[in-house]
Design a protein around this motif. Structure first.
Motif, PDB file in Angstrom:
ATOM      1  N   PRO A 292       1.059  -1.097   0.175  1.00  0.00           N
ATOM      2  CA  PRO A 292      -0.471  -0.126   0.255  1.00  0.00           C
ATOM      3  C   PRO A 292       0.595   1.589   0.513  1.00  0.00           C
ATOM      4  N   GLY A 293       2.047   1.393   0.426  1.00  0.00           N
ATOM      5  CA  GLY A 293       2.857   2.524   0.436  1.00  0.00           C
ATOM      6  C   GLY A 293       3.358   2.968  -0.501  1.00  0.00           C
ATOM      7  N   LEU A 294       3.141   2.037  -1.824  1.00  0.00           N
ATOM      8  CA  LEU A 294       3.902   2.329  -2.976  1.00  0.00           C
ATOM      9  C   LEU A 294       2.308   2.558  -4.502  1.00  0.00           C
ATOM     10  N   GLU A 295       1.808   3.155  -3.860  1.00  0.00           N
ATOM     11  CA  GLU A 295       0.448   3.729  -4.112  1.00  0.00           C
ATOM     12  C   GLU A 295      -0.265   2.425  -5.104  1.00  0.00           C
ATOM     13  N   PRO A 296      -0.196   1.114  -5.279  1.00  0.00           N
ATOM     14  CA  PRO A 296      -0.319   0.863  -6.231  1.00  0.00           C
ATOM     15  C   PRO A 296      -1.364   0.884  -6.993  1.00  0.00           C
ATOM     16  N   PRO A 297      -1.504   0.702  -8.529  1.00  0.00           N
ATOM     17  CA  PRO A 297      -2.997   1.165  -9.217  1.00  0.00           C
ATOM     18  C   PRO A 297      -3.764   0.272  -8.609  1.00  0.00           C
ATOM     19  N   GLY A 298      -5.222   0.327  -8.539  1.00  0.00           N
ATOM     20  CA  GLY A 298      -6.077  -0.477  -8.463  1.00  0.00           C
ATOM     21  C   GLY A 298      -6.152  -0.759  -7.257  1.00  0.00           C
ATOM     22  N   GLY A 299      -5.130  -0.494  -5.995  1.00  0.00           N
ATOM     23  CA  GLY A 299      -5.235  -0.705  -4.897  1.00  0.00           C
ATOM     24  C   GLY A 299      -4.668  -2.233  -4.750  1.00  0.00           C
ATOM     25  N   LEU A 323      14.284   0.774   7.440  1.00  0.00           N
ATOM     26  CA  LEU A 323      13.558   1.190   6.857  1.00  0.00           C
ATOM     27  C   LEU A 323      12.422   0.479   5.922  1.00  0.00           C
ATOM     28  N   HIS A 324      11.262   1.177   5.974  1.00  0.00           N
ATOM     29  CA  HIS A 324       9.950   0.627   5.414  1.00  0.00           C
ATOM     30  C   HIS A 324      10.056   0.951   4.015  1.00  0.00           C
ATOM     31  N   ASP A 325       9.244   0.052   3.469  1.00  0.00           N
ATOM     32  CA  ASP A 325       8.983   0.546   2.542  1.00  0.00           C
ATOM     33  C   ASP A 325       8.398   1.531   1.125  1.00  0.00           C
ATOM     34  N   GLY A 326       8.097   2.526   1.823  1.00  0.00           N
ATOM     35  CA  GLY A 326       7.627   3.933   1.712  1.00  0.00           C
ATOM     36  C   GLY A 326       9.046   4.335   1.424  1.00  0.00           C
ATOM     37  N   GLU A 327      10.033   4.508   2.299  1.00  0.00           N
ATOM     38  CA  GLU A 327      10.820   4.575   2.258  1.00  0.00           C
ATOM     39  C   GLU A 327      12.139   4.471   1.959  1.00  0.00           C
ATOM     40  N   LEU A 328      11.967   2.831   1.339  1.00  0.00           N
ATOM     41  CA  LEU A 328      13.316   2.869   0.568  1.00  0.00           C
ATOM     42  C   LEU A 328      12.963   3.337  -0.804  1.00  0.00           C
ATOM     43  N   VAL A 329      14.483   3.822  -1.974  1.00  0.00           N
ATOM     44  CA  VAL A 329      14.419   4.723  -3.095  1.00  0.00           C
ATOM     45  C   VAL A 329      14.267   3.206  -4.109  1.00  0.00           C
ATOM     46  N   THR A 330      13.955   2.864  -5.588  1.00  0.00           N
ATOM     47  CA  THR A 330      13.839   2.266  -5.885  1.00  0.00           C
ATOM     48  C   THR A 330      14.635   2.393  -7.219  1.00  0.00           C
ATOM     49  N   GLU A 331      13.989   1.731  -7.868  1.00  0.00           N
ATOM     50  CA  GLU A 331      14.933   1.637  -9.514  1.00  0.00           C
ATOM     51  C   GLU A 331      13.912   1.142 -10.227  1.00  0.00           C
ATOM     52  N   THR A 332      12.778   2.122 -11.100  1.00  0.00           N
ATOM     53  CA  THR A 332      11.770   1.368 -11.382  1.00  0.00           C
ATOM     54  C   THR A 332      12.504   0.291 -13.547  1.00  0.00           C
ATOM     55  N   ALA A 333      12.085  -0.626 -13.100  1.00  0.00           N
ATOM     56  CA  ALA A 333      12.668  -1.766 -14.372  1.00  0.00           C
ATOM     57  C   ALA A 333      11.593  -1.290 -15.141  1.00  0.00           C
ATOM     58  N   GLU A 334      11.253  -1.756 -17.187  1.00  0.00           N
ATOM     59  CA  GLU A 334      10.661  -1.749 -18.251  1.00  0.00           C
ATOM     60  C   GLU A 334       9.621  -1.893 -17.807  1.00  0.00           C
ATOM     61  N   ASP A 335       9.045  -3.883 -17.221  1.00  0.00           N
ATOM     62  CA  ASP A 335       8.438  -3.492 -17.604  1.00  0.00           C
ATOM     63  C   ASP A 335       7.453  -3.312 -14.950  1.00  0.00           C
ATOM     64  N   GLY A 336       7.908  -2.408 -15.242  1.00  0.00           N
ATOM     65  CA  GLY A 336       7.868  -1.478 -14.639  1.00  0.00           C
ATOM     66  C   GLY A 336       7.222  -1.437 -12.601  1.00  0.00           C
TER      67      GLY A 336
END
Length: 426
Positions: A292-299, A323-336
């Protein structure tokens, strides 16, 4: 935030058919042993963003006309639950928030029911079983109210409820308060460390130590992750023998962890001084599940909550940082998909440029990735790993497995630190 319901009944309600007494205020507050993971870092490897309160519920018995009820209002916490435990910290029963029925205003009432196991009725809404462990009646049951990312929640109210008007049962709040173990409730308020651990003065001295030395620490391989449910009983935890120095009088061996049954933990024991590496870093990379911390599309999510934390195992699983999931810095791949690269090191060896970093700060460091409430569709979750199922943990988790290696700070800063790829799950 979870707050006590403002719409709950008065503290004292009588009728010929039912008597209700609000006993929340007994003995200075029936919810004692408050633990804030951010402040009480000694508390059995806590999550920095979790809060806990405990009530010791007296045994009433299945034939008694009285029972206790927990009543409150659901709020905005990412996760909350009620869990019952035996005297040695073993889980008796648990109710996560998504298994608790609310009314239209968000109010809930959960009955605490003393009933042996087995047998028990099929799953009943808003019933938490208490009072028995392996068929043996207990003097009382520890019930823990947990929240993750819930601010500073106020625990729910506790009510003593009598059906009918049988003789010999408490008729006032004062009489009902005498049902509780005064020593436990008051000690939970005044001596939380000593009471929660049953430990001696040595534990109190090192529970907030910056570093604690464990002379028989045994690190694992960089990819030596294993799955744990937090228990330490070899009879119930197939990984219990992986804890180093078991049975040698270490402080951790005397603790009662009261694990959260909704968590599965990826655990590894790190080497603070891997041979042949100057200024060592532990570097790991994995695909981050959707939360939920990543604001997923459609929930649509895969797991309710994820955090990565470092601990000292010797002094009670002392929390170093999280560090919780909403604090982790991520890289987004081509597949999302989103990927996390994380570095763990001594503070003095922290790379000059790094997105996600946790301090080692220990001579017996443990790293733990907490997976909370996995969805059934998230098949790669450690919740669904079978150690006897014929596949390795890396094969089971595929890209979600935290592949790792040790390298020097110099190699990392020059881009020559090699981290093996996670397995591809077929």
């Amino acid at each position: 935030m979870l707050m006590a319901s403002s719409t709950s009944p008065a503290a004292f309600a009588l009728s010929p058919e039912r008597q209700e007494l609000d006993v929340t205020g007994c003995l200075g507050g029936i919810w004692s042993l408050p633990i804030d993971g951010d402040e009480d870092r000694w508390a059995f490897a806590p999550d920095e963003y979790a809060m806990y309160s405990t009530a010791w519920i007296p045994f009433l018995g299945p034939e008694n006309s009285a029972h206790f009820e927990v009543r409150g209002t659901a709020g905005t916490a990412r996760y909350w639950s009620l869990t019952s435990y035996g005297p040695d910290g073993g889980v008796l029963d648990g109710l996560p928030d998504d298994q608790i029925t609310l009314d239209e205003s968000g109010f809930y009432s959960v009955e605490l029911r003393d009933l042996p196991e087995p047998p028990r009725p099929p799953s009943e809404p808003n019933v938490l079983y208490t009072g028995y462990e392996e068929g043996v009646a207990l003097e009382d049951t520890a019930v823990i109210f947990r929240t993750y990312l819930g601010g500073e929640p106020e625990p729910p109210r506790l009510w003593y409820v009598v059906e009918g008007n049988p003789p010999g049962l408490p008729q006032s709040i004062g009489e009902a308060c005498r049902l509780f173990d005064t020593r436990k409730v008051l000690a939970g308020h005044t001596e939380p460390v000593r009471f929660a651990t049953g430990a001696d003065q040595r534990f109190e001295q090192i529970s907030s130590a910056t570093r604690a030395v464990d002379p028989c620490w045994v690190p694992r391989e960089p990819n030596g992750w294993f799955v744990s449910d937090g228990a330490r009983d070899p009879a119930t935890d197939p990984y219990a023998d992986t804890w180093p120095c078991r049975g040698r009088g270490r402080v951790w061996d005397r603790l009662v962890p009261y694990p959260n049954p909704d968590n599965k933990y990826l655990v590894n024991h790190l080497d603070p001084l891997p041979p042949g590496i100057s200024h060592p870093l532990y570097v790991t990379r994995f695909r981050l599940p959707v939360t939920p911390g990543l604001e997923p599309p459609g929930g649509l999510t895969q797991t309710r909550y994820l955090s990565v934390c470092t601990y000292q195992l010797e002094n009670g699983g002392y929390l170093v940082d999280c560090l919780h999931d909403g604090e982790l810095v991520t890289e987004t791949a081509e597949d999302g998909s989103r990927w996390v690269s994380l570095v763990v090191s001594e503070p003095g060896d922290r790379p000059s440029v790094v997105d996600n970093w946790l301090p080692l700060a220990s001579d017996n460091p443990m790293i733990l990735i907490r997976h909370l409430r996995a969805e059934p569709t998230f098949e790669e979750s450690p919740h669904y790993f079978d150690p006897g199922g014929g596949e390795s943990l890396a094969e089971h988790m595929g890209p979600y497995f935290p592949a790792a290696s040790y390298c020097s700070r110099d190699d990392y800063e020059h881009g020559t630190c090699v981290v093996p790829s996670s397995a591809t799950r077929s």
